[in-house]
Design a protein around this motif. Structure first.
Motif, mmCIF file in Angstrom:
data_model
loop_
_atom_site.group_PDB
_atom_site.id
_atom_site.type_symbol
_atom_site.label_atom_id
_atom_site.label_comp_id
_atom_site.label_asym_id
_atom_site.label_seq_id
_atom_site.Cartn_x
_atom_site.Cartn_y
_atom_site.Cartn_z
ATOM 1 N N ASN A 252 0.784 -1.482 0.496
ATOM 2 C CA ASN A 252 -0.040 -0.031 0.259
ATOM 3 C C ASN A 252 0.536 1.147 0.388
ATOM 4 O OD1 ASN A 252 -2.608 -1.404 0.382
ATOM 5 N ND2 ASN A 252 -2.584 -1.285 2.409
ATOM 6 N N MET A 253 2.340 1.099 0.784
ATOM 7 C CA MET A 253 2.647 2.316 0.736
ATOM 8 C C MET A 253 3.628 3.070 -1.047
ATOM 9 S SD MET A 253 4.414 4.999 3.132
ATOM 10 C CE MET A 253 4.363 4.056 4.227
ATOM 11 N N GLY A 254 3.665 1.426 -0.762
ATOM 12 C CA GLY A 254 4.260 1.539 -2.373
ATOM 13 C C GLY A 254 3.839 1.901 -3.575
ATOM 14 N N TRP A 255 2.202 1.165 -3.602
ATOM 15 C CA TRP A 255 1.414 1.302 -5.406
ATOM 16 C C TRP A 255 0.421 2.341 -4.593
ATOM 17 C CZ3 TRP A 255 3.219 -0.089 -9.503
ATOM 18 C CH2 TRP A 255 4.526 -1.150 -9.771
ATOM 19 N N GLY A 256 0.153 2.528 -2.997
ATOM 20 C CA GLY A 256 -1.353 3.497 -3.197
ATOM 21 C C GLY A 256 -0.513 4.725 -2.888
ATOM 22 N N THR A 257 0.730 5.217 -2.377
ATOM 23 C CA THR A 257 0.895 6.439 -1.518
ATOM 24 C C THR A 257 2.138 6.268 -3.037
ATOM 25 O OG1 THR A 257 2.707 5.888 -0.305
ATOM 26 C CG2 THR A 257 0.243 6.360 0.312
ATOM 27 N N LYS A 258 2.323 5.721 -3.472
ATOM 28 C CA LYS A 258 3.369 5.901 -4.338
ATOM 29 C C LYS A 258 4.453 6.452 -4.238
ATOM 30 C CE LYS A 258 0.385 5.610 -7.920
ATOM 31 N NZ LYS A 258 -0.573 4.110 -7.930
ATOM 32 N N LEU A 259 4.465 6.110 -2.887
ATOM 33 C CA LEU A 259 6.186 5.938 -1.744
ATOM 34 C C LEU A 259 6.647 5.434 -2.462
ATOM 35 C CD1 LEU A 259 4.708 8.704 0.980
ATOM 36 C CD2 LEU A 259 5.691 9.302 -1.204
ATOM 37 N N LEU A 260 7.642 5.143 -3.644
ATOM 38 C CA LEU A 260 9.001 4.063 -3.712
ATOM 39 C C LEU A 260 9.696 3.255 -2.184
ATOM 40 C CD1 LEU A 260 8.872 1.240 -4.752
ATOM 41 C CD2 LEU A 260 10.332 2.478 -6.780
ATOM 42 N N GLY A 261 10.372 5.167 -2.711
ATOM 43 C CA GLY A 261 11.515 4.711 -1.337
ATOM 44 C C GLY A 261 10.852 4.656 -0.098
ATOM 45 N N ARG A 262 9.959 4.833 0.522
ATOM 46 C CA ARG A 262 9.698 4.405 1.944
ATOM 47 C C ARG A 262 8.948 2.955 2.550
ATOM 48 N NH1 ARG A 262 5.942 8.967 4.856
ATOM 49 N NH2 ARG A 262 8.044 10.013 4.304
ATOM 50 N N ALA A 263 8.794 2.956 0.750
ATOM 51 C CA ALA A 263 8.407 1.373 0.931
ATOM 52 C C ALA A 263 9.585 0.133 0.895
ATOM 53 C CB ALA A 263 7.387 1.545 -0.101
ATOM 54 N N SER A 264 10.317 0.843 0.117
ATOM 55 C CA SER A 264 11.123 -0.090 0.526
ATOM 56 C C SER A 264 12.189 -0.098 1.290
ATOM 57 C CB SER A 264 12.382 0.703 -1.095
ATOM 58 O OG SER A 264 12.436 0.277 -2.257
ATOM 59 N N ALA A 265 12.367 0.655 2.544
ATOM 60 C CA ALA A 265 12.834 1.291 3.433
ATOM 61 C C ALA A 265 11.860 0.082 4.704
ATOM 62 C CB ALA A 265 12.266 2.762 4.582
ATOM 63 N N VAL A 266 10.914 -0.124 4.310
ATOM 64 C CA VAL A 266 9.599 -1.214 5.453
ATOM 65 C C VAL A 266 10.753 -2.969 5.410
ATOM 66 C CG1 VAL A 266 7.352 -2.192 5.346
ATOM 67 C CG2 VAL A 266 7.964 -0.358 5.220
ATOM 68 N N THR A 267 9.928 -2.965 3.273
ATOM 69 C CA THR A 267 11.298 -4.167 3.329
ATOM 70 C C THR A 267 12.709 -4.809 3.448
ATOM 71 O OG1 THR A 267 11.448 -3.169 0.751
ATOM 72 C CG2 THR A 267 9.828 -4.250 0.934
ATOM 73 N N VAL A 268 13.505 -3.061 3.391
ATOM 74 C CA VAL A 268 14.529 -3.922 4.476
ATOM 75 C C VAL A 268 14.481 -4.115 5.609
ATOM 76 C CG1 VAL A 268 16.516 -2.794 4.495
ATOM 77 C CG2 VAL A 268 15.464 -2.446 2.764
ATOM 78 N N LEU A 269 13.862 -3.182 5.945
ATOM 79 C CA LEU A 269 13.427 -3.215 8.071
ATOM 80 C C LEU A 269 13.058 -5.356 8.096
ATOM 81 C CD1 LEU A 269 12.142 -0.573 8.762
ATOM 82 C CD2 LEU A 269 14.219 -1.241 9.985
ATOM 83 N N LEU A 270 11.755 -5.267 7.027
ATOM 84 C CA LEU A 270 11.262 -7.084 7.389
ATOM 85 C C LEU A 270 11.947 -7.704 6.739
ATOM 86 C CD1 LEU A 270 9.283 -8.977 7.146
ATOM 87 C CD2 LEU A 270 8.896 -8.294 4.291
ATOM 88 N N PHE A 271 13.181 -7.686 5.686
ATOM 89 C CA PHE A 271 14.120 -8.617 5.562
ATOM 90 C C PHE A 271 15.310 -8.471 6.654
ATOM 91 C CE2 PHE A 271 18.721 -8.955 4.149
ATOM 92 C CZ PHE A 271 18.637 -10.513 3.617
ATOM 93 N N ILE A 272 15.882 -7.139 7.684
ATOM 94 C CA ILE A 272 16.925 -7.779 8.685
ATOM 95 C C ILE A 272 15.911 -8.818 9.371
ATOM 96 C CG2 ILE A 272 17.917 -6.486 10.300
ATOM 97 C CD1 ILE A 272 18.332 -4.318 8.308
ATOM 98 N N PHE A 273 14.760 -8.062 9.781
ATOM 99 C CA PHE A 273 13.918 -9.205 11.291
ATOM 100 C C PHE A 273 13.572 -10.231 10.798
ATOM 101 C CE2 PHE A 273 10.467 -11.029 12.347
ATOM 102 C CZ PHE A 273 10.122 -10.640 13.882
ATOM 103 N N LEU A 274 13.739 -10.682 9.658
ATOM 104 C CA LEU A 274 12.904 -12.252 8.850
ATOM 105 C C LEU A 274 14.722 -12.264 9.561
ATOM 106 C CD1 LEU A 274 10.521 -12.570 5.849
ATOM 107 C CD2 LEU A 274 10.530 -13.373 8.826
ATOM 108 N N LEU A 275 15.919 -11.950 8.595
ATOM 109 C CA LEU A 275 17.482 -12.695 8.839
ATOM 110 C C LEU A 275 17.685 -12.817 10.511
ATOM 111 C CD1 LEU A 275 19.552 -13.461 6.460
ATOM 112 C CD2 LEU A 275 20.753 -10.921 7.054
#
Length: 294
Positions: A252-275
């Motif tokens: 929703n952050m990336g495709w809803g609000t079009k804020l791809l940079g902020r959406a990418s930050a969410v995915t990086v945090l998600l990756f760090i947590f899962l790692l």
């Protein structure tokens, strides 16, 4: 001759490397890069903003709501899948007749595409024309049809139930395969010694299959935490963000609000947590493997 063989190997491996590079390596590093920019899907230009996206995400209460929903979703779904899958595998292991028939019937949920499962359960649980709510009213169990998909509590419970129903067969098949590797002589010896069912499970069955179970837990944790399609198709993260998980929040952050940079930050945090979670899992599994060699 040796050089020709090496060249041939690389020719065969190259298509796989290209696919992995296009589908994983490039998106992964581009997400990391964009997380430090103000990249917007509407604007063609962007600039480096440092840690601003991470500060904005970590100060957003909706992010933590989605994070804790993801934790609950993963823990409840994983626990249910492992327990149900384990019970079914142990039951099937004892079956002597029609084992293949039962195994085929039990794996049916895993065989269906997610979109078919999502729309089927939407129809079953719909509060207006759904089969289950209307059946409950007809049986006199409730005066009004329960709002399974529009009530905050019921929506989350139903999604967890659907995910357990969908994922347990995969756990069952893998554990059943692991059970086939346990030496039958040990079961016979335990029976002669008068061991109880719990003692057989604790001292014979589980030690032989715990590494397999551990690897399954690792894979299913990552899979469930990253689950997007079944939640999005059934509830879309609603009602009132009750089933909003991190993958849907990032979408929703990336495709809803079009804020791809902020959406990418969410995915990086998600990756760090899962790692981090995977490192903890593998530490436990490594300990089990060392104990098994003794």
């Amino acid at each position: 001759m040796g050089k020709d063989r090496n060249l041939t190997r690389w020719i065969f491996v190259l298509p796989a490397l290209i696919i992995v590079g296009l589908l994983f390596v490039y998106p992964f590093f581009s997400s990391i890069f964009y997380s430090f920019t103000n990249k917007n899907l509407i604007m063609p230009s962007y600039k480096f903003v440092g840690l601003d996206n991470y500060k904005a995400v970590l100060s957003d209460p909706n992010f933590f709501n989605a994070f804790f929903n993801s934790i609950k979703w993963t823990v409840l779904s994983l626990t249910g899948q492992v327990v149900v899958g384990f019970v079914l595998a142990l039951a099937l292991h004892r079956v002597r007749r029609f084992k293949k028939v039962y195994r085929t019937l039990l794996i049916v949920p895993w065989a269906f595409p997610t979109i078919v499962i999502a729309f089927s359960w939407q129809w079953i649980l719909n509060g207006v024309y759904g089969y289950l709510p209307n059946l409950i009213v007809k049986l006199g169990l409730m005066d009004m049809a329960p709002a399974f998909l529009t009530d905050r509590t019921w929506a989350f419970i139903c999604l967890v139930f659907i995910n357990i129903w969908f994922g347990a067969p995969m756990i069952m098949v893998n554990i059943l395969s692991a059970l086939q590797t346990v030496p039958q002589e040990q079961f016979e010896a335990a029976e002669i010694d008068g061991a109880s069912a719990w003692q057989v499970f604790r001292y014979i069955t589980f030690p032989h299959i715990k590494v397999v179970v551990g690897l399954l837990v690792v894979l299913r944790t990552v899979w469930i935490f990253n689950n997007f399609d079944i939640i999005y198709l059934i509830t879309g993260g609603g009602p009132s963000n009750a089933t909003m998980t991190l993958p849907i929040f990032a979408y929703n952050m990336g495709w809803g609000t079009k804020l791809l940079g902020r959406a990418s930050a969410v995915t990086v945090l998600l990756f760090i947590f899962l790692l981090t979670v995977c490192f903890l899992y593998f530490a436990v599994i490594s300990k089990w493997e060392k104990e098994g060699r003794k």
